[in-house]
Structures are given as structure tokens and as C-alpha cells.
Design a protein around this motif. Structure first.
Motif, PDB file in Angstrom:
ATOM      1  N   ARG A  48       0.863  -1.180   0.000  1.00  0.00           N
ATOM      2  CA  ARG A  48       0.000   0.000   0.000  1.00  0.00           C
ATOM      3  C   ARG A  48       0.904   1.236   0.000  1.00  0.00           C
ATOM      4  O   ARG A  48       1.836   1.328   0.785  1.00  0.00           O
ATOM      5  N   SER A  50       1.603   4.999   0.836  1.00  0.00           N
ATOM      6  CA  SER A  50       1.135   5.993   1.794  1.00  0.00           C
ATOM      7  C   SER A  50       0.860   7.306   1.087  1.00  0.00           C
ATOM      8  O   SER A  50       1.609   7.726   0.216  1.00  0.00           O
ATOM      9  N   GLU A  51      -0.222   7.978   1.472  1.00  0.00           N
ATOM     10  CA  GLU A  51      -0.559   9.272   0.881  1.00  0.00           C
ATOM     11  C   GLU A  51       0.268  10.397   1.493  1.00  0.00           C
ATOM     12  O   GLU A  51       0.206  11.516   1.028  1.00  0.00           O
ATOM     13  N   GLU A  52       1.045  10.088   2.534  1.00  0.00           N
ATOM     14  CA  GLU A  52       1.868  11.104   3.201  1.00  0.00           C
ATOM     15  C   GLU A  52       3.078  11.502   2.375  1.00  0.00           C
ATOM     16  O   GLU A  52       3.635  12.558   2.576  1.00  0.00           O
TER      17      GLU A  52
END
Length: 53
Positions: A48, A50-52
Motif C-alpha cells: 500500500r 502511503s498518501e503522506e
């Protein structure tokens, strides 16, 4: 659920079944992929993102 490696054996077994072409229920896919922090789609598994970032 604790962070011990053994706690995710069920998810790893489901990943092997998924990659082997077995049909899993959508709930099984959602729960196991979330437990392993992965995205399962189209018969493939990927980490996955990360959107960070």
C-alpha cells in the motif's frame, strides 16, 4: 490484535490462496490485504502506498 508475526498467518494464507487463483469473498480480500498493508487487485498484491509521501 497484537503486532506479533503469528497473528497475521491467516492473512498470509489468504494471500497465497488469492495469488493461486482461488476465489475469495470481498470481505476476506479487504480484511487480509488491510492486515498486511497491501492492495490486492487483478490477482496481484502490492504494498500500500502511503498518501503522506
Amino acid at each position: 490484535m497484537s503486532a506479533d508475526a503469528g497473528d497475521k498467518e491467516w492473512a498470509k494464507r489468504l494471500r497465497q490462496m488469492y495469488l493461486g487463483g482461488e476465489r475469495l469473498k470481498p470481505a476476506q480480500i479487504a480484511m487480509a490485504s488491510a492486515a498486511l498493508d497491501e492492495v490486492w487487485s487483478g490477482g496481484r498484491c502490492a504494498p500500500r502506498v502511503s498518501e503522506e509521501a
